[in-house]
Design a protein around this motif. Sequence first.
Motif, PDB file in Angstrom:
ATOM      1  N   ALA A  22      27.824  24.248  37.003  1.00  0.00           N
ATOM      2  CA  ALA A  22      26.669  25.238  36.852  1.00  0.00           C
ATOM      3  C   ALA A  22      27.562  26.291  37.695  1.00  0.00           C
ATOM      4  N   ASP A  23      28.753  25.822  38.904  1.00  0.00           N
ATOM      5  CA  ASP A  23      29.582  26.561  39.472  1.00  0.00           C
ATOM      6  C   ASP A  23      31.031  26.939  38.366  1.00  0.00           C
ATOM      7  N   LEU A  24      31.307  25.617  38.119  1.00  0.00           N
ATOM      8  CA  LEU A  24      32.568  26.165  37.118  1.00  0.00           C
ATOM      9  C   LEU A  24      32.235  27.040  36.074  1.00  0.00           C
ATOM     10  N   GLU A  25      31.218  26.998  35.421  1.00  0.00           N
ATOM     11  CA  GLU A  25      31.035  28.035  34.564  1.00  0.00           C
ATOM     12  C   GLU A  25      30.706  29.857  34.627  1.00  0.00           C
ATOM     13  N   ALA A  26      30.339  29.343  35.323  1.00  0.00           N
ATOM     14  CA  ALA A  26      29.858  30.848  36.708  1.00  0.00           C
ATOM     15  C   ALA A  26      31.175  31.485  36.776  1.00  0.00           C
ATOM     16  N   LEU A  27      32.333  30.753  37.633  1.00  0.00           N
ATOM     17  CA  LEU A  27      33.459  31.261  38.298  1.00  0.00           C
ATOM     18  C   LEU A  27      34.657  31.314  36.383  1.00  0.00           C
ATOM     19  N   LEU A  28      34.519  30.393  35.421  1.00  0.00           N
ATOM     20  CA  LEU A  28      35.077  30.780  34.417  1.00  0.00           C
ATOM     21  C   LEU A  28      34.843  31.828  33.089  1.00  0.00           C
ATOM     22  N   LYS A  29      33.607  31.997  33.473  1.00  0.00           N
ATOM     23  CA  LYS A  29      32.677  33.546  32.173  1.00  0.00           C
ATOM     24  C   LYS A  29      33.126  34.451  33.840  1.00  0.00           C
ATOM     25  N   MET A  74      45.688  34.655  46.825  1.00  0.00           N
ATOM     26  CA  MET A  74      45.174  36.225  47.557  1.00  0.00           C
ATOM     27  C   MET A  74      43.442  36.120  46.433  1.00  0.00           C
ATOM     28  N   LEU A  75      43.609  35.868  45.252  1.00  0.00           N
ATOM     29  CA  LEU A  75      42.996  35.491  44.724  1.00  0.00           C
ATOM     30  C   LEU A  75      42.078  34.657  44.933  1.00  0.00           C
ATOM     31  N   ILE A  76      43.337  33.520  44.803  1.00  0.00           N
ATOM     32  CA  ILE A  76      42.637  32.101  45.622  1.00  0.00           C
ATOM     33  C   ILE A  76      41.849  32.665  47.025  1.00  0.00           C
ATOM     34  N   ILE A  77      42.346  32.542  47.380  1.00  0.00           N
ATOM     35  CA  ILE A  77      41.937  32.913  48.743  1.00  0.00           C
ATOM     36  C   ILE A  77      40.189  34.251  48.627  1.00  0.00           C
ATOM     37  N   GLY A  78      40.198  34.816  48.084  1.00  0.00           N
ATOM     38  CA  GLY A  78      38.844  35.586  47.437  1.00  0.00           C
ATOM     39  C   GLY A  78      37.685  34.959  47.105  1.00  0.00           C
ATOM     40  N   THR A  79      37.833  34.192  46.283  1.00  0.00           N
ATOM     41  CA  THR A  79      37.084  33.360  45.618  1.00  0.00           C
ATOM     42  C   THR A  79      36.609  32.087  46.460  1.00  0.00           C
ATOM     43  N   THR A  80      37.658  31.379  47.417  1.00  0.00           N
ATOM     44  CA  THR A  80      37.201  30.268  48.014  1.00  0.00           C
ATOM     45  C   THR A  80      36.616  30.361  49.618  1.00  0.00           C
ATOM     46  N   TYR A 116      38.614  24.364  38.942  1.00  0.00           N
ATOM     47  CA  TYR A 116      39.038  25.785  38.472  1.00  0.00           C
ATOM     48  C   TYR A 116      39.889  26.971  38.560  1.00  0.00           C
ATOM     49  N   VAL A 117      41.041  26.183  40.219  1.00  0.00           N
ATOM     50  CA  VAL A 117      42.300  26.972  40.381  1.00  0.00           C
ATOM     51  C   VAL A 117      43.118  26.264  39.726  1.00  0.00           C
ATOM     52  N   ALA A 118      43.374  24.882  39.286  1.00  0.00           N
ATOM     53  CA  ALA A 118      44.031  24.472  38.437  1.00  0.00           C
ATOM     54  C   ALA A 118      43.949  24.704  37.430  1.00  0.00           C
ATOM     55  N   ILE A 119      42.688  24.869  37.006  1.00  0.00           N
ATOM     56  CA  ILE A 119      43.170  25.313  35.136  1.00  0.00           C
ATOM     57  C   ILE A 119      43.304  26.825  35.467  1.00  0.00           C
ATOM     58  N   MET A 120      43.522  28.024  36.112  1.00  0.00           N
ATOM     59  CA  MET A 120      44.344  29.019  35.513  1.00  0.00           C
ATOM     60  C   MET A 120      45.704  28.548  36.301  1.00  0.00           C
ATOM     61  N   TYR A 121      46.121  27.341  36.841  1.00  0.00           N
ATOM     62  CA  TYR A 121      47.477  28.341  37.205  1.00  0.00           C
ATOM     63  C   TYR A 121      47.902  27.011  36.170  1.00  0.00           C
ATOM     64  N   LEU A 122      47.502  26.303  35.371  1.00  0.00           N
ATOM     65  CA  LEU A 122      48.375  25.467  34.343  1.00  0.00           C
ATOM     66  C   LEU A 122      48.062  26.563  33.416  1.00  0.00           C
ATOM     67  N   ALA A 123      47.344  27.127  32.659  1.00  0.00           N
ATOM     68  CA  ALA A 123      46.885  27.496  31.901  1.00  0.00           C
ATOM     69  C   ALA A 123      48.287  28.624  31.889  1.00  0.00           C
ATOM     70  N   ILE A 124      48.200  29.892  32.657  1.00  0.00           N
ATOM     71  CA  ILE A 124      49.228  30.651  33.520  1.00  0.00           C
ATOM     72  C   ILE A 124      50.683  29.983  33.770  1.00  0.00           C
ATOM     73  N   THR A 125      50.945  28.704  33.926  1.00  0.00           N
ATOM     74  CA  THR A 125      52.325  27.695  34.168  1.00  0.00           C
ATOM     75  C   THR A 125      52.504  27.472  32.939  1.00  0.00           C
TER      76      THR A 125
END
Lengths: 247, 322
Positions: A22-29, A74-80, A116-125
């Motif tokens: 539930a948490d991961l879905e909410a973040l990804l959406k 900064m985004l990571i800090i804000g969301t975590t 979540y952070v890993a997905i975003m990092y790996l996608a952009i990287t």
Amino acid sequence: MGSLEQSKIRRTIMPFLAIFQADLEALLKSRITYGWLIAGVFLQVIRVLSNSRITPTSVIIPLGLNDFIIIWSMLIIGTTASTVSSETGELADSIMSKSVKRQDYIFAKFASRIVYVAIMYLAITLVLVIASLRLAENDYDIYGLVAAILFVLIALIMLTSLGVSLSTFISNSVIAIVTLLILWYSMTAFFPLLDMELLSPSNLIAKMPDLIQGDWTGDSWITAVIFGYISVVFTFLTASYFTTKDL
Amino acid sequence: MTSIIETTNLTKIFGHKLIAVNNLSLEVEEGSVYGFLGPNGAGKTTTIRLVLGLIRPTAGEVTVFGERMLPSSSELRRRIGYLPTNPKLPPKMTPIMYLDFVGKLFAQNKDQRTSRLSKLIRSVDLLPSASREIKGFSTGMVTRLGLAAALMNDPDLLILDEPTSGLDPTGRKSTLDLIEELDNKTIFVSSHILSDIERICTHVGVVNEGKLIYSGPIKEMKKQIQRNRIRLELDGNLDDFCEKLKSINYVMDVERRGDFTIDITFDSQISTIIGLKQVIELLSETEIELISINSSTSRIEDAFLALLEEEESRGFLRAVED
């Protein structure tokens, strides 16, 4: 496997998986995710296009990875750093009043934010790496490249773990965010000045060109191990505290 | 009778500053509908959170289903359903998604979840909105969905914290109707709306400033403060009538409440029926029309206020008696 055993396993892991999902879905959406992806990919493409003629892969990629240390952190800090503190009312009422163990909840939160952070990092990287390999002069060693990407991932996992930890210990989201901002940018900017390079994410980035070219000196490994250790210690300390905290 | 909830000298002090629950000992019997009554800030929600194990007591203990309730008592909470005040539900989920999520928290398999949530969505009259996001729901709809979530695990004990808070009269009625339809459950309802408690509860606990000042059947509570008092609603010239009432021997006090209402207090030595007979005889000699007669002992508001007054008047005795 008997039905009793299946039921026991289901009781053990289902609450954890439900909260994690539930948490991961909410973040990804969320809109932050779309904005981050678009901006992140755009920046990396611009960087590669503007540097590829004069800069080899071993230099462009660390520049791109450095965005995560300086900007996207900064985004990571804000969301975590608001993970638990922002949910205090909802948390007790809608989740912890059910048959959910405290450990299930807090580990699910750590897991969902880290994934979540890993997905975003790996996608952009991935965009950064593909663009660099296609357009820039290739001077990389494949194992060095993978190690470089993983080491920055470990640094971001540490940042995420610290964020979730602080949001558990500090009930005010704003204070937690500010504390983590100060901590992270101190590590990044000031620790090298104080001869504490091993604890500095910027030290990782500085050693990266050599690592990507296949030069395996000791410092990067030590820094990554220290960051991994900090992540694990804070995760378990936080879980221990959360099991007895008043909600 | 088995006690489902039992608290013993339960105390909660927040940060060395606020005594939210003060040496509270109560028992809730199996199968009863227990109303937990008190003004705002009396400690009702704090008591509920202690019963659920969401916070730890500073002193005393809570047992539920005969076992001590602790933050780690997730298995005990498997048998409890909880509806908080103004529940905060995930805004982007639909009722189906949310109830499915709640079912997963109780480790129900897919068949169980699907069967249960279908029944519950229909029962709380949310079928037309089953696929809408929760963020567009009214307060009444959120409360009904919260109630459905509280029933998802078919609990033996249902705890409702101010279930009619923020609802309009229609919403209140439908929520209370839903609660009344529940059977084979022990229900613990906290509220400051006295008429709601009176309507659905068999037992009541009255709390003020964290202290339990009464616990038992509602009827006993009203009997305890019986004052031989009646309330008349009349239509006509009441000034003369009130003067004549005061001349009756058994009448101790006559109090006007507005243009149409009189409270009459009789001598406690006589039966209310005798006093009432005298009043009716007097009324028949006037042109005043009788609209209604209400015994004050049947009014839970009077019983509640009388208990609060009595508690406060005991002063220092509250510390030495128990």
